[in-house]
Design a protein around this motif. Structure first.
Motif, PDB file in Angstrom:
ATOM      1  N   THR A 223      30.792  43.712   7.154  1.00 49.83           N
ATOM      2  CA  THR A 223      31.973  43.799   8.019  1.00 49.83           C
ATOM      3  C   THR A 223      32.567  42.425   8.327  1.00 49.83           C
ATOM      4  OG1 THR A 223      30.443  43.866   9.905  1.00 49.83           O
ATOM      5  CG2 THR A 223      31.312  45.977   9.144  1.00 49.83           C
ATOM      6  N   GLY A 224      32.145  41.420   7.587  1.00 47.53           N
ATOM      7  CA  GLY A 224      32.723  40.086   7.741  1.00 47.53           C
ATOM      8  C   GLY A 224      32.258  39.337   8.971  1.00 47.53           C
ATOM      9  N   ASP A 231      32.345  28.663   7.965  1.00 43.45           N
ATOM     10  CA  ASP A 231      33.091  29.392   8.999  1.00 43.45           C
ATOM     11  C   ASP A 231      32.997  28.753  10.384  1.00 43.45           C
ATOM     12  OD1 ASP A 231      33.648  31.366   7.077  1.00 43.45           O
ATOM     13  OD2 ASP A 231      31.758  32.382   7.506  1.00 43.45           O
ATOM     14  N   GLN A 233      33.403  26.658  13.669  1.00 45.32           N
ATOM     15  CA  GLN A 233      34.514  25.939  14.296  1.00 45.32           C
ATOM     16  C   GLN A 233      34.122  25.536  15.703  1.00 45.32           C
ATOM     17  OE1 GLN A 233      38.042  28.465  14.203  1.00 45.32           O
ATOM     18  NE2 GLN A 233      36.862  30.055  13.197  1.00 45.32           N
ATOM     19  N   ARG A 239      40.100  19.160  10.119  1.00 44.91           N
ATOM     20  CA  ARG A 239      39.541  19.633   8.847  1.00 44.91           C
ATOM     21  C   ARG A 239      39.796  18.597   7.767  1.00 44.91           C
ATOM     22  NH1 ARG A 239      41.277  24.148  11.926  1.00 44.91           N
ATOM     23  NH2 ARG A 239      39.933  25.983  11.692  1.00 44.91           N
ATOM     24  N   ARG A 283      44.737  21.459   9.222  1.00 44.76           N
ATOM     25  CA  ARG A 283      44.295  22.645   8.485  1.00 44.76           C
ATOM     26  C   ARG A 283      43.700  22.197   7.163  1.00 44.76           C
ATOM     27  NH1 ARG A 283      44.701  24.555  12.730  1.00 44.76           N
ATOM     28  NH2 ARG A 283      46.471  25.729  13.601  1.00 44.76           N
TER      29      ARG A 283
ATOM     30  N   PRO B  19      48.682  29.374   1.082  1.00 42.84           N
ATOM     31  CA  PRO B  19      48.006  30.629   0.725  1.00 42.84           C
ATOM     32  C   PRO B  19      47.649  31.438   1.979  1.00 42.84           C
ATOM     33  CG  PRO B  19      47.074  28.800  -0.507  1.00 42.84           C
ATOM     34  CD  PRO B  19      47.991  28.209   0.523  1.00 42.84           C
ATOM     35  N   TRP B  22      44.346  30.803   3.865  1.00 46.43           N
ATOM     36  CA  TRP B  22      44.147  29.698   4.813  1.00 46.43           C
ATOM     37  C   TRP B  22      44.890  29.939   6.109  1.00 46.43           C
ATOM     38  CZ3 TRP B  22      39.944  27.323   4.061  1.00 46.43           C
ATOM     39  CH2 TRP B  22      39.423  27.285   2.771  1.00 46.43           C
ATOM     40  N   ARG B  25      42.287  32.199   7.826  1.00 43.32           N
ATOM     41  CA  ARG B  25      41.055  31.507   8.239  1.00 43.32           C
ATOM     42  C   ARG B  25      41.308  30.393   9.259  1.00 43.32           C
ATOM     43  NH1 ARG B  25      36.252  31.868   5.775  1.00 43.32           N
ATOM     44  NH2 ARG B  25      35.824  29.704   6.346  1.00 43.32           N
ATOM     45  N   ASP B  26      42.248  29.525   8.942  1.00 45.54           N
ATOM     46  CA  ASP B  26      42.426  28.327   9.764  1.00 45.54           C
ATOM     47  C   ASP B  26      43.420  28.533  10.896  1.00 45.54           C
ATOM     48  OD1 ASP B  26      40.617  27.010   8.243  1.00 45.54           O
ATOM     49  OD2 ASP B  26      41.982  25.458   7.504  1.00 45.54           O
ATOM     50  N   GLU B  27      44.535  29.182  10.565  1.00 48.49           N
ATOM     51  CA  GLU B  27      45.599  29.354  11.547  1.00 48.49           C
ATOM     52  C   GLU B  27      45.176  30.409  12.582  1.00 48.49           C
ATOM     53  OE1 GLU B  27      48.312  27.494  10.620  1.00 48.49           O
ATOM     54  OE2 GLU B  27      49.382  27.868  12.493  1.00 48.49           O
ATOM     55  N   GLY B  29      42.031  31.874  12.677  1.00 52.66           N
ATOM     56  CA  GLY B  29      40.611  31.769  13.038  1.00 52.66           C
ATOM     57  C   GLY B  29      39.778  32.988  12.699  1.00 52.66           C
ATOM     58  N   THR B  31      37.409  34.486  10.171  1.00 51.59           N
ATOM     59  CA  THR B  31      36.662  33.885   9.061  1.00 51.59           C
ATOM     60  C   THR B  31      35.928  34.902   8.187  1.00 51.59           C
ATOM     61  OG1 THR B  31      34.812  33.522  10.557  1.00 51.59           O
ATOM     62  CG2 THR B  31      36.333  31.680  10.243  1.00 51.59           C
ATOM     63  N   GLY B  32      36.188  36.191   8.406  1.00 51.39           N
ATOM     64  CA  GLY B  32      35.540  37.188   7.539  1.00 51.39           C
ATOM     65  C   GLY B  32      36.041  37.133   6.113  1.00 51.39           C
ATOM     66  N   LYS B  34      36.781  35.231   2.831  1.00 49.42           N
ATOM     67  CA  LYS B  34      36.076  34.044   2.339  1.00 49.42           C
ATOM     68  C   LYS B  34      36.841  33.292   1.260  1.00 49.42           C
ATOM     69  CE  LYS B  34      32.521  34.875   4.949  1.00 49.42           C
ATOM     70  NZ  LYS B  34      32.649  34.419   6.332  1.00 49.42           N
ATOM     71  N   TYR B  35      36.580  32.006   1.208  1.00 46.59           N
ATOM     72  CA  TYR B  35      37.056  31.143   0.132  1.00 46.59           C
ATOM     73  C   TYR B  35      35.922  30.949  -0.863  1.00 46.59           C
ATOM     74  CZ  TYR B  35      38.012  26.665  -2.213  1.00 46.59           C
ATOM     75  OH  TYR B  35      38.180  25.661  -3.135  1.00 46.59           O
ATOM     76  N   GLU B  73      37.947  42.291   9.102  1.00 46.74           N
ATOM     77  CA  GLU B  73      37.698  42.471  10.536  1.00 46.74           C
ATOM     78  C   GLU B  73      38.137  43.864  11.007  1.00 46.74           C
ATOM     79  OE1 GLU B  73      38.757  39.599   9.261  1.00 46.74           O
ATOM     80  OE2 GLU B  73      37.465  38.028  10.097  1.00 46.74           O
TER      81      GLU B  73
END
Ligand code: FES
Ligand code: FES
Lengths: 745, 148
Positions: A223-224, A231, A233, A239, A283, B19, B22, B25-27, B29, B31-32, B34-35, B73
């Protein structure tokens, strides 16, 4: 961001960050609602303990285990979870003795600390050592905690301890039917000392050890919610991305377009690092785009620079160098008189074999998050297989004492040997430097391209074989020279005149009754940064040996399966296993034969003795459009004794996939000192449509417990190569198979 | 621009060609997602865009403004997604787990479009890489949902 809450709770809620010599008061104060079980042994200074001896004496329960008021447990595991299932195995082992369902456990990788040096007095997650090295210690942790809970219950209920029993998660007084949950007893139990002697459960009474207990992390990972280093932070974090020098000995010189890059969106700053440049940004995408836009003149390092990569280095050249390196090398295994027996042999078989450099290709790219704190300490979140070793080197990189570096070891998105300390292959020194430079926390991620540029590779392997047959076609002598460098001595120190075990394992230590043998290591330093790759030397050496074995069998007109059985006549454990895999596959048949779908197929067999376990493997192949298809792989594995058959089966599947990937597809090619592939397009790994069916049989011989994560791998390349040779008549002496063209069959 | 993720509209301040991965993930938050490779090779970054499994590492955020994006999520907000997750757990699919967000979403997309996929359909849809080699367990879990 639920999964992160715990990681980044205020420091007061992070009991694992407390100093080693924690008093009960500290712990109770820190744990906020979590009642912590256990106290330090009187007079036992954890820091001064001889750790090997510590494992035999009572373990400091509080370092490992917290029982909470809701009768769940937090287990600080010495090992990092990276897919191999060790977190679940630890919960099973401790839960078995504690009498608590493993499902009630949360398992984390423990911070650096003397208590966790349970792998022969050290700590690392690797060598398929985790469960077998810590099995007794972790059982004692659970049993001691249970004993303390019983004692606490006896005082509470004012009854003799002997009148109490436990059932999962609680103590029961049979005479009155009263029960007390562990959670309600944890505070009292914490006031007691760890018992010197505990009785462990009899194997026959195991409820969880030996059962296919469900992985603790399956739902979070579906489920991530599982959080990896990449991950992480923290507040105020910037970054970073890097561009490494294409070759390992180059340093950044002039920038042609610094102003342009500085003006790119989100860019905070540009940095020069040893052998690399970095951009720090708001970022990661901004950082990456900027650093890759930066035009850098790379300058040659000073002559004599350590580990400089020659500008004319190529994998082809390396192979020629290994082929030309003369023996006899340093003896690794000498039995009988191979040279004399070879002279008198009726027939001689010789062959040379080689296998390429390999990349780890773990799916999570490396990263590191560094945060300098106001008190001069440094927090580091870093994928790693050895927290203390990372702590030591991080301290060096940071210029502070090790105890000021707090290492956090999140679960790994695969590792296969990738996350040890390898000079130039770990991003954390860069993150430390960048974070200090910008005065803020920095998370550095290596792009997949940078990872392919700086991964620590499985070394190239090369072996010269000579075998002698007697008049009956049976092998009576074998000589093997393994040429190259192994990762073990590279990173753990070389002993003069001793062969590197990681260079010869899988060629030495074979069980067959070939009574005259000489196995040697011809050391030729590898210019590449080499590392441990799942099953290390075995990953290629068993391919070399077991495939050559089939050549020898064919030269003596023996069936390869029957010849193995014959040469294992005095090795009941191996013989049983070979018979087991034969049976599992429906009876040995080499072929070629025609399958029900009309395709022509053949099978190959191989054996391996890696990491304390024994393995026998059979593979069935056909050809489609000149490429090899592997239909089925049968694996019989004897790890002596087991903890979780479900995880073993999963690990064998995983090892088969990686072994097959290496046999069919993988090869790091160097030209002009630079690896040519920079992503999975140029370095294909096994895709789903090439995955065979995998059939596993676990044989519990009762031998000392062996490893699980790696042993399923080494038999796969030779079983496949032997099957292909049986099908095509073509010998496979070099991998990967994708280099070879096979006639349509 | 407005980006609609898991039913919620987010105001995103970034260049159109960033992309989607990102941004998520970054903007935002989350994180499920993946890169793994960044070049549409592995599928670790798979999200659903209007129900289609899509590799977010090569999807410019500007191209999906206004479209319905689902990330891992929110997978259990969907009935099929819940069954997929349950099958993943029942079959003990994940090992390291890093590819599994993408695998679960790829399976969810398949099963929402085709509730009874055959072996070819499964093979055609389940193409994400898994370095841990969980492919057989993945196929078994998808079959279980299809039969279920
Ligand atoms: S990260 Fe997008 S496909 Fe690999
Ligand atoms: S579970 Fe590890 S990459 Fe798939």
């Amino acid at each position: 961001m639920n999964s992160m809450t715990h990681e980044f709770a205020p420091a007061g809620e992070l009991p694992e960050d407390r100093p080693v010599n924690l008093s009960r008061r500290d712990v109770l104060g820190a744990a906020l609602g979590a009642l912590v079980l256990g106290v330090a042994l009187p007079g036992a200074d954890a820091k001064a303990q001889n750790t090997a001896a510590a494992a035999k004496s009572a373990p400091r329960v509080s370092a490992f285990l917290e029982i909470r008021t809701d009768s769940t447990a937090l287990l600080r595991s010495p090992f990092v979870e990276g897919g191999q299932g060790v977190a679940t195995a630890m919960a099973q082992i401790v839960g078995e003795e504690l009498d608590m369902d493993p499902a009630r456990f949360t398992v984390e990788c423990a911070p650096p600390g003397a208590d966790y040096q349970v792998v022969g007095g050290r700590r690392f997650t690797g060598g398929s050592f985790s469960v077998r090295s810590s099995y007794d210690t972790m059982r004692r942790v659970g049993a001691s905690a249970r004993q303390m809970l019983l004692q606490a219950a006896a005082s509470r209920l004012k009854v003799p301890v002997a009148s109490l029993t436990t059932e999962p998660g609680r103590v029961r007084h049979a005479a009155t039917g009263r029960t007390l949950d562990y959670g309600a007893l944890a505070a009292d139990a914490a006031a007691l000392s760890v018992p010197e002697n505990v009785t462990l459960r009899a194997d026959k009474d195991f409820r969880w050890i030996g059962k296919p207990v469900a992985r603790l992390d399956a739902r979070d990972k579906s489920t991530g919610k599982a959080a990896y280093a990449i991950d992480m932070q923290v507040d105020g974090m910037l970054r970073a991305a890097v561009q490494h020098a294409p070759r390992l000995d180059l340093e950044p010189g002039a920038f042609a377009n610094e102003a342009e890059v500085k003006a790119m969106p989100g860019v905070h700053s540009i940095h020069r690092l040893p052998g690399a440049v970095a951009v720090v940004a708001d970022r990661w995408w901004h950082a990456r785009r900027a650093v890759e836009t930066l035009q850098v003149t790379w300058t040659d390092a000073a002559p004599g620079t350590r580990r400089a990569m020659p500008s004319d280095f190529s994998s082809e050249g390396r192979k020629a160098q290994l082929a030309a390196a003369p023996g006899p090398g340093i003896a690794a295994e000498t039995v009988g008189d191979a040279a004399a027996t070879l002279k008198g042999a009726a027939k001689i078989v010789t062959a040379t074999y080689d296998a390429p450099y390999l990349a780890h290709g773990q799916l999570e790219p490396p990263s590191a998050l560094a945060r300098w704190n106001e008190d001069g300490t440094l927090d580091l979140w870093v994928p790693n297989q050895a927290p203390e070793m990372f702590q030591t080197l991080a301290a060096k990189a940071a210029g502070i004492p090790p105890e000021k570096v707090k290492i956090h070891s999140p679960m790994l998105g695969g590792f296969f040997g990738r996350h040890f300390i390898y000079e130039t292959a770990n991003p954390f020194p860069q993150a430390i430097q960048l974070s200090r430079a910008v005065g803020r926390p920095v998370k550095l991620i290596w792009s997949r391209e940078e990872e392919f540029l700086r991964d620590a590779l499985r070394p190239m392997g090369f072996v010269r074989f000579r075998a002698g047959l007697d008049a009956n076609g049976l092998p009576v002598a074998l000589e093997a020279e393994a040429v190259g460098e192994g990762p073990r001595d590279r990173w753990f120190g070389r002993k003069p005149d001793a062969a590197d075990g990681s260079a010869v394992e899988g060629i030495s230590g074979k069980p067959y009754a070939i009574n005259n043998r000489r196995v040697a290591h011809v050391l030729v330093d590898d210019p590449a940064i080499i590392g441990f790759w799942r099953s290390v030397g075995h990953s290629m050496n068993d391919f070399f040996y077991e495939t050559f074995f089939d050549e020898v069998a064919d030269a003596g007109q023996q069936d390869p399966y029957d010849l193995r059985l014959r040469l294992l006549a005095d090795k009941p454990r191996h013989k049983t296993l070979l018979q087991a895999v034969g049976e599992l596959s429906g009876g040995w048949k080499r072929g070629p034969f025609t399958a029900p779908d009309g395709s022509k197929r053949a099978r190959g067999v191989a054996m391996a003795s890696p990491f304390g376990s024994e393995v026998a493997t059979i593979a069935e192949v056909s050809l489609r459009g000149g490429a090899v298809t592997v239909h089925d792989v049968w694996v019989a594995i004897d790890p002596g004794r087991i903890v979780n058959p479900g995880i073993i089966e999963a690990q064998v599947n995983s090892a088969v996939a990686l072994g097959l990937s290496s046999a069919l597809l993988e090869e790091v090619v160097y030209a002009k000192g630079v690896p040519q592939a920079r992503n999975f397009d140029g370095y294909p790994i096994l895709p789903p449509d090439r995955m065979p069916r995998v059939h596993v049989r676990i044989v519990e011989s009762g031998a000392p417990m062996g490893g699980i994560g790696e042993p399923g791998l080494p038999g796969v390349p030779p079983a496949v190569a032997n099957a292909v040779a049986a099908l095509t008549g073509q010998r496979i002496r070099s991998l990967p198979l994708s280099k070879m063209k096979f006639g349509a069959s | 621009m407005d980006v609609i993720i898991n039913g919620k509209t987010h105001q995103v301040q970034t260049e159109d060609d960033t992309p989607l991965l990102w941004v998520i993930r970054d903007e935002l938050g989350m994180t499920g997602t993946k890169y793994g490779c960044g070049i549409a090779q592995c599928g670790a970054c798979t999200v659903l865009i209007d129900g289609q499994a899509t590799r977010s590492c090569v999807t410019p955020v500007g191209s999906v403004a206004g479209q319905a994006i689902t990330t891992i999520e929110a997978v259990t907000d969907d009935a099929v997604g819940r069954r997929v997750v349950d099958a993943w757990v029942a079959n003990q699919v994940p090992q390291c787990g890093y590819c599994q967000s993408g695998q679960v979403l790829a399976a969810t997309a398949l099963l929402k479009q085709n509730s009874k996929p055959n072996e070819q359909d499964i093979a055609a849809a389940m193409v994400n890489l898994c370095r841990c080699g969980t492919y057989n367990a993945i196929a078994a879990a998808v079959r279980q949902v299809a039969q279920g």
